[in-house]
Design an enzyme around this catalytic site. Structure first.
Site, PDB file in Angstrom:
ATOM      1  N   GLY A   1       0.818  -1.198   0.000  1.00 27.45           N
ATOM      2  CA  GLY A   1       0.000   0.000   0.000  1.00 27.45           C
ATOM      3  C   GLY A   1       0.855   1.251   0.000  1.00 27.45           C
TER       4      GLY A   1
ATOM      5  N   GLY B   1       2.370   4.714   1.288  1.00 26.35           N
ATOM      6  CA  GLY B   1       2.720   5.220   2.604  1.00 26.35           C
ATOM      7  C   GLY B   1       4.147   4.903   2.991  1.00 26.35           C
ATOM      8  N   SER B   2       4.643   5.635   3.971  1.00 27.54           N
ATOM      9  CA  SER B   2       6.040   5.550   4.374  1.00 27.54           C
ATOM     10  C   SER B   2       6.401   4.182   4.918  1.00 27.54           C
ATOM     11  CB  SER B   2       6.338   6.624   5.424  1.00 27.54           C
ATOM     12  OG  SER B   2       6.119   7.919   4.911  1.00 27.54           O
TER      13      SER B   2
ATOM     14  N   GLU C   1      -0.903  -1.759  -6.646  1.00 33.07           N
ATOM     15  CA  GLU C   1      -1.608  -0.566  -7.138  1.00 33.07           C
ATOM     16  C   GLU C   1      -0.608   0.533  -7.471  1.00 33.07           C
ATOM     17  OE1 GLU C   1      -5.225  -0.363  -3.991  1.00 33.07           O
ATOM     18  OE2 GLU C   1      -3.200  -0.002  -3.269  1.00 33.07           O
TER      19      GLU C   1
ATOM     20  N   ASN D   1      -7.947   8.827   5.362  1.00 33.86           N
ATOM     21  CA  ASN D   1      -7.848   8.841   3.896  1.00 33.86           C
ATOM     22  C   ASN D   1      -8.886   7.951   3.228  1.00 33.86           C
ATOM     23  OD1 ASN D   1      -5.572  10.521   4.077  1.00 33.86           O
ATOM     24  ND2 ASN D   1      -4.184   8.777   4.184  1.00 33.86           N
TER      25      ASN D   1
ATOM     26  N   GLY E   1      -7.110   0.228  -1.567  1.00 36.36           N
ATOM     27  CA  GLY E   1      -7.186  -1.119  -2.128  1.00 36.36           C
ATOM     28  C   GLY E   1      -6.794  -2.207  -1.164  1.00 36.36           C
TER      29      GLY E   1
END
Length: 519
Positions: free
Chosen positions: A263, A265-266, A288, A378, A382
């Site tokens: 996913g 993000g950091s 994704e 947020n 997915g």
């Protein structure tokens, strides 16, 4: 010269300013815009629409693939243009309006939006506004750095506005694989048998007569805001890599694993970076978002192919990859998100899904979206597409947030996005809990021992032990105290110092799951 980007000459007369194109958008319309995690978003028409709305108010339903860059969501929300938004966003200004109830936000699994449009479960798209590298000789749209839902919006919409982005290299043509599933109930199987398979076209096939305006732009994508790996994310990566190495030794995985998904993000990006130092090789991705870590893995030789729906990169990598796209194009493909996230393909390929949790509870339920159970962050994105259908569903999070004021491992999550049935592995910097094949009571002990921070571990044990002693059940809970940690956070600004559960009379045998002697 933009005309070499518009290879169907009959469309040359459709070139216009963003202000002219925005006049086609009217109050109450459903607008589908390109853009997926700050990549490939329309950049001029939304700004022109916001400027117009400040003079002549109007409100729309806005659909995208995921979040937008270039502060588009902020610009539109501050101009009060957005009445309804789906399926994902990541903008602080829009988030405030959502949580204030001023914008109706529909949080969806990213594979589902187009399915619902196609089935007419959602209002149809009136106008699609999509960014393109070029328009080919047939009037087909060549996307830029994302596909997302843009291809489907363009096909399903009544009218289309195209933004030709002159900063995008024309060598992007050929990077994309545009395929649309046939309609239910007689849909044919999707032909993706490996991440590198291509089953569609390198452009979006539409009737060129639907194109009502072409806007020329030269704005770059917004760079990603991902933080570099730190000590905690490195520890998370280490625990996960050790676990995967054990899976290989047990012959449950090969040294090339299964295709990886991570996913945005950091934390997830940092975890993927850890694979560059691993012993795994010939890796593939079916994900994704292709982030910095994807490019690092390709450059290291560990990763041989990556399939996604967008490329969202930091500024240095964005410039390097687009400046040398020919070097990467044969090892990358971008697809519509209903294909990148399609449950059939995810299940077939056996994806190892690595996604981020806001919080997880002792039984393995995960909250990905809501702060304190009420305020949207947020969206689910997915993660559910991969968690429900993949070979392994991994959720990663740091054990603490806000300098230790918040424990990411709690007695009960304040909002459930992923139930315990869809979560195989939880990883924090403290350790890893492999939940496969475990009953709830076994899961709780493992999550507390392996994943919770020492600041909160004893309090979690006290909660669990008292729930087992006084309430019992398949999934022991003290219902009146299950969310007391969140209540204390709301009242005092910290979960620390939460009172241990008071001992209660032991539950009757039947409530502990034991047959009473008289039965």
């Amino acid at each position: 010269m933009y005309r070499d980007r518009i290879r169907l000459e009959t469309l040359w007369g459709k070139v216009m300013s963003a202000e002219e194109a925005a006049l086609s958008i009217r109050d109450g319309m459903v607008i589908g815009m390109s853009g997926f995690t700050r990549a490939g978003d329309a950049k001029e028409v939304p700004v022109a629409l916001a400027e117009r709305a400040r003079r002549d108010p109007l409100r729309i339903t806005l659909m995208t693939g995921a979040s937008l860059g270039n502060d588009i969501d902020k610009t539109l929300s501050e101009a009060n243009v957005i009445a309804r938004r789906m399926p994902f966003q990541a903008d602080p200004a829009l988030r405030r309006r959502i949580n204030d109830g001023e914008v109706m936000f529909i949080d969806q699994h990213l594979s589902e939006t187009v399915e619902q449009l196609r089935a007419r479960q959602l209002r149809p798209v009136d106008i699609a506004v999509v960014e393109a590298t070029a328009i080919n000789e047939k009037g087909g749209i060549v996307p830029t750095t994302s596909v997302g839902n843009a291809a489907s919006f363009a096909v399903l919409a009544e009218k289309v506005i195209v933004e030709i982005n002159m900063t995008m290299p024309q060598e992007l043509e050929g990077l994309h694989d545009i395929y649309f599933p046939s309609r239910r109930p007689y849909r044919e199987p999707l032909g993706v048998m490996r991440p590198s398979d291509r089953i569609g076209l390198p452009y979006v096939p539409i009737d060129p007569q639907k194109i009502i305006g072409i806007v020329i732009t030269s704005k770059a994508d917004s760079p990603s805001r991902i933080e570099p790996p730190d000590e905690d994310t490195a520890a998370i990566a280490g625990h996960l890599l050790e676990f995967l190495d054990h899976e290989v030794r047990e012959a449950r995985l090969s040294p090339s694993l299964m295709p990886l998904q991570a996913g945005i993000g950091s934390i997830a990006n940092a975890v993927l970076h850890g694979f560059t130092e691993s012993r795994f090789s010939n890796l593939t991705m079916y994900s994704e978002v292709l982030q910095d870590s994807t490019i690092s893995l390709l450059d290291s030789g560990r990763l041989v192919f990556a399939s996604g729906s967008s490329m969202t990169l930091s500024k240095p990598l964005y410039e390097r990859v687009l400046g040398d796209i020919g070097r990467y194009r044969d090892r990358l493909v971008l697809r519509p998100q209903e294909i990148s996230n399609h449950p059939e393909i995810v299940r077939r390929l056996g994806i190892i899904g690595i996604n981020t949790a806001l919080e997880a509870d002792i039984y393995g339920n995960v909250n990905s979206t809501h702060v304190g159970g009420t305020h949207m962050m947020n969206g689910i994105g997915g993660s559910g597409d991969f968690a429900r259908n993949g070979h392994l569903s991994v959720f990663v999070t740091k054990s603490l947030a806000k300098g230790g004021k918040i424990s990411s491992i709690v007695p009960m999550v304040s909002h459930v996005d992923h139930t315990e049935h869809d979560v195989d592995v939880i990883v924090t910097e403290r350790g890893l809990a492999d939940l496969r094949g475990l009953a709830p009571r076994e899961r709780a002990a493992l999550v507390i021992d392996n994943c919770a921070h020492p600041l909160y571990r004893d309090a979690l044990r006290d909660y669990f032990n008292e729930a087992v002693r006084s309430r019992g059940g398949q999934t022991p809970h003290l219902i009146e105290q299950a969310l007391s940690w969140h209540a204390r956070l709301r009242e005092s600004g910290s979960m620390q110092g939460v009172k241990p559960p008071a001992p209660r009379p032991e539950a009757p045998a039947r409530h502990r799951g034991v047959r009473p002697a008289s039965a």
